[in-house]
Design a protein around this motif. Structure first.
Motif, PDB file in Angstrom:
ATOM      1  N   VAL A  18       1.152  -1.354   0.074  1.00  0.00           N
ATOM      2  CA  VAL A  18       0.077   0.174  -0.013  1.00  0.00           C
ATOM      3  C   VAL A  18       0.983   1.691  -0.216  1.00  0.00           C
ATOM      4  O   VAL A  18       0.615   2.054  -0.653  1.00  0.00           O
ATOM      5  N   LEU A  19       1.953   1.261   0.667  1.00  0.00           N
ATOM      6  CA  LEU A  19       2.863   2.416   0.590  1.00  0.00           C
ATOM      7  C   LEU A  19       3.166   2.946  -0.623  1.00  0.00           C
ATOM      8  O   LEU A  19       3.359   3.594  -0.921  1.00  0.00           O
ATOM      9  N   ILE A  20       3.737   1.539  -1.382  1.00  0.00           N
ATOM     10  CA  ILE A  20       4.152   1.399  -2.196  1.00  0.00           C
ATOM     11  C   ILE A  20       4.009   2.456  -3.275  1.00  0.00           C
ATOM     12  O   ILE A  20       3.244   3.075  -4.022  1.00  0.00           O
ATOM     13  N   LEU A  21       2.291   1.564  -3.463  1.00  0.00           N
ATOM     14  CA  LEU A  21       1.320   1.937  -4.786  1.00  0.00           C
ATOM     15  C   LEU A  21       0.372   3.304  -4.105  1.00  0.00           C
ATOM     16  O   LEU A  21       0.519   3.862  -5.703  1.00  0.00           O
ATOM     17  N   THR A  22       1.121   4.010  -3.599  1.00  0.00           N
ATOM     18  CA  THR A  22       0.270   5.440  -2.926  1.00  0.00           C
ATOM     19  C   THR A  22       1.551   6.149  -2.842  1.00  0.00           C
ATOM     20  O   THR A  22       0.831   7.392  -2.654  1.00  0.00           O
ATOM     21  N   SER A  23       2.794   5.873  -3.443  1.00  0.00           N
ATOM     22  CA  SER A  23       3.801   6.832  -3.788  1.00  0.00           C
ATOM     23  C   SER A  23       3.648   7.656  -2.150  1.00  0.00           C
ATOM     24  O   SER A  23       4.891   8.150  -2.214  1.00  0.00           O
ATOM     25  N   THR A  40      11.982   2.720   1.763  1.00  0.00           N
ATOM     26  CA  THR A  40      11.304   3.218   2.668  1.00  0.00           C
ATOM     27  C   THR A  40      10.354   2.620   2.626  1.00  0.00           C
ATOM     28  O   THR A  40      10.394   2.181   4.253  1.00  0.00           O
ATOM     29  N   SER A  41       9.648   2.242   2.064  1.00  0.00           N
ATOM     30  CA  SER A  41       8.629   1.597   2.839  1.00  0.00           C
ATOM     31  C   SER A  41       8.873   0.300   3.465  1.00  0.00           C
ATOM     32  O   SER A  41       7.447  -0.375   4.355  1.00  0.00           O
ATOM     33  N   LEU A  42       9.281  -0.423   2.666  1.00  0.00           N
ATOM     34  CA  LEU A  42       9.841  -1.684   3.099  1.00  0.00           C
ATOM     35  C   LEU A  42      11.007  -1.446   4.677  1.00  0.00           C
ATOM     36  O   LEU A  42      10.068  -2.038   5.665  1.00  0.00           O
ATOM     37  N   ARG A  43      11.162  -0.519   5.047  1.00  0.00           N
ATOM     38  CA  ARG A  43      11.797  -0.165   6.242  1.00  0.00           C
ATOM     39  C   ARG A  43      10.391   0.328   7.660  1.00  0.00           C
ATOM     40  O   ARG A  43      10.006  -0.372   8.282  1.00  0.00           O
ATOM     41  N   TYR A  44       9.783   1.131   6.597  1.00  0.00           N
ATOM     42  CA  TYR A  44       8.806   1.068   7.686  1.00  0.00           C
ATOM     43  C   TYR A  44       8.072   0.511   8.298  1.00  0.00           C
ATOM     44  O   TYR A  44       7.416   0.335   9.097  1.00  0.00           O
ATOM     45  N   ALA A  45       7.435  -0.184   6.876  1.00  0.00           N
ATOM     46  CA  ALA A  45       6.171  -1.593   6.850  1.00  0.00           C
ATOM     47  C   ALA A  45       6.581  -2.556   8.080  1.00  0.00           C
ATOM     48  O   ALA A  45       6.275  -2.563   8.632  1.00  0.00           O
ATOM     49  N   VAL A  46       7.869  -2.971   8.219  1.00  0.00           N
ATOM     50  CA  VAL A  46       8.573  -4.308   8.560  1.00  0.00           C
ATOM     51  C   VAL A  46       8.327  -3.222   9.866  1.00  0.00           C
ATOM     52  O   VAL A  46       8.170  -3.851  11.116  1.00  0.00           O
ATOM     53  N   TRP A  94      -0.521   7.273   7.636  1.00  0.00           N
ATOM     54  CA  TRP A  94      -0.862   6.744   6.206  1.00  0.00           C
ATOM     55  C   TRP A  94      -2.095   6.217   5.813  1.00  0.00           C
ATOM     56  O   TRP A  94      -2.996   6.709   6.074  1.00  0.00           O
ATOM     57  N   PRO A  95      -1.977   5.959   4.423  1.00  0.00           N
ATOM     58  CA  PRO A  95      -3.087   6.805   3.772  1.00  0.00           C
ATOM     59  C   PRO A  95      -4.091   4.978   3.291  1.00  0.00           C
ATOM     60  O   PRO A  95      -3.284   3.960   4.270  1.00  0.00           O
ATOM     61  N   HIS A  96      -5.240   5.538   3.512  1.00  0.00           N
ATOM     62  CA  HIS A  96      -6.206   3.751   4.094  1.00  0.00           C
ATOM     63  C   HIS A  96      -6.303   3.703   4.821  1.00  0.00           C
ATOM     64  O   HIS A  96      -6.290   4.572   5.706  1.00  0.00           O
TER      65      HIS A  96
END
Length: 482
Positions: free
Chosen positions: A291-296, A302-308, A328-330
């Motif tokens: 979701v973080l990648i698709l919503t830019s 960074t998306s992987l780092r924060y998501a983990v 964070w989105p959605h």
């Protein structure tokens, strides 16, 4: 009910807890931070109070029964929150009302990690240490520590251990003697803390920060010595170390004991609860990253780092932060809060309802679907190939019902004080699940909410730490009947 014996035990435990104020006194002396007298006065108040409670009943002896164990557990955690708040109430930095002091104390001891403090970076080092120290003591349960020395005090410990130990099955012991069981748990706990401290220190933290953060990491508490939490260090290495130890601490400590005894780790991957826990974490991380990648929102690294980090932190109910997940989105903020309801595994330092209960509820639900097709079939609920007793399945459903009922009542109570729905929903989840951060007004801290709401959330923290039933059973007429 052995009231005299119970009061004697409470007095002993309060005196034992007063000794926990010695390390903050030493820290205050080292840094000359101006909070020394607050801790000295607090130690005297706690020690004298415990002595006065113990003195009239010092000659009473007897084994604690099951009901006595529940009452001692609830009374001790309640009084511990009260006595733990004394240093916060006496110090001038931070300058807190008693409600705020109690909230901070209860949050620390229950390893919730919700805070009413701001400008944490500017607080005296002894106060910063004390907050983390409270979480470390509360992580495994200070009563388990006391149980380890109860035989020397002439008090049986098994009833306290049954009342304190989380999880659907409370009678399992790692060793034949309860004192040895408590000691084994604390050896593991202390070893993990030492290893975590060393890891943080090598990764670049100061020794003070490394020690303090290891306390709250292994306890899955989430308090930090900085307003920006783990994000203050902006270090991937530190985040990896924190993530690893959060996962380890959220796994059943009995499995760590087995790993130490057998020098093997394969049982972690064979255990149904651990496998389900890893599956939940992996699914949440994958979905959050996508979701973080698709919503830019961030680039993919960074998306992987924060998501983990955020997924593990929230799902294990640690509550550390490197990014403000509330914006964070959605559906991501809602999703992460929901994962905290599962929390850690049974007999871990994590909060929530515990993974094993969620697994049993899902299996029971699937069994009911099967019964629609085969209404006369005998279909047992199995975990790891073993059939679970119907009594255990029924107890899990009872716990789930009570948990949700308490949640709804507390949320309505918060909304009645004027708090908006999103804030109330997440605040109750953050405290009942012993998580810490929430959404809305409590995304950063709880300083802006009103005092009646804070008192209700203190009750929520206590309910979450004692897994609801241990406290609710005291309000049933049957408990007090002879």
């Amino acid at each position: 009910m052995h009231i005299q014996v119970i009061l004697r035990v409470i007095g002993l435990l309060i005196m034992i807890f007063s000794i926990a104020l010695v390390p903050p006194i030493i820290v205050s002396l080292i840094y000359s931070d101006g909070a020394l007298m607050a801790f000295i006065y607090a130690l005297i108040i706690n020690l004298v109070s415990g002595f006065l409670i113990w003195l009239p009943f010092r000659k009473y002896r007897g084994d604690l029964k099951i009901r006595d164990g529940f009452l001692v557990t609830v009374l001790f955690w309640t009084t511990l929150g009260l006595f733990g708040s004394v240093p916060f109430a006496l110090t001038s930095s931070p300058d807190l009302t008693y409600t705020d002091a109690l909230f901070e104390s209860m949050s620390g001891l229950t390893t919730t990690g919700a805070t009413i403090l701001t400008s944490i970076d500017n607080l005296p080092q002894s106060i910063l240490f004390y907050r983390q120290w409270l979480q470390w003591l509360g992580g495994m349960g200070i009563i388990v520590l006391a149980v380890a020395i109860m035989p020397m005090l002439g008090v049986g410990g098994m009833q306290l251990y049954r009342a304190e130990t989380p999880g659907p099955v409370k009678d399992s012991k790692l060793t034949p003697r309860i004192a040895e069981t408590a000691k084994a748990l604390w050896y593991i706990y202390a070893t993990l803390t030492a290893l975590c401290t060393l890891g943080y220190w090598i990764a670049g933290m100061s020794f003070f920060d490394a020690l303090c953060h290891s306390f709250s990491t292994v306890a899955i508490g989430g308090f930090s010595t900085h307003d920006a939490s783990i994000g203050y260090f902006d270090s991937v290495t530190i985040e990896i170390i924190c993530t690893v130890f959060m996962v380890i601490s959220a796994i059943n400590f009995g499995m760590h004991f087995y790993a130490w005894r057998t020098r093997s780790i394969w049982h972690y991957f064979r255990d149904p609860e651990a496998r389900f826990f890893f599956l939940m974490l992996g699914s949440t991380i994958a979905l959050a990253t996508l979701v973080l990648i698709l919503t830019s929102t961030f680039n993919w690294q960074t998306s992987l780092r924060y998501a983990v980090f955020e997924s593990v932190s929230i799902a294990t109910t640690a509550g550390f932060s490197t990014s403000d997940f509330s914006v964070w989105p959605h559906f991501l903020p809602f999703l992460l809060i929901v994962t905290s309801f599962a929390g850690g595994c049974a007999s871990s330092t994590g909060g929530g309802m515990k993974v094993i209960r969620i697994l049993l509820i899902l299996k029971q639900g699937f069994r009911e679907i099967q019964r629609l097709v085969h209404p006369n079939a005998v279909i047992p609920v199995k975990v790891g190939g073993k059939a679970i007793q119907e009594r255990v399945v029924s107890a899990v459903w009872g716990f789930f019902s009570a948990y949700l009922l308490v949640y709804v009542i507390l949320m309505i109570g918060l909304m009645a004080t004027g708090i908006d729905q999103v804030t109330a929903w997440s605040a109750v989840a953050a405290t009942l699940n012993n998580l810490g951060p929430g959404l809305g007004e409590v995304a950063a801290n709880f300083s802006s909410i009103n005092d009646p709401a804070k008192w209700m959330l203190c009750v929520a923290m206590l309910l979450g730490r004692l897994e609801v039933f241990t406290l609710l059973v005291l309000f049933t007429p049957m408990f007090w009947q002879k």
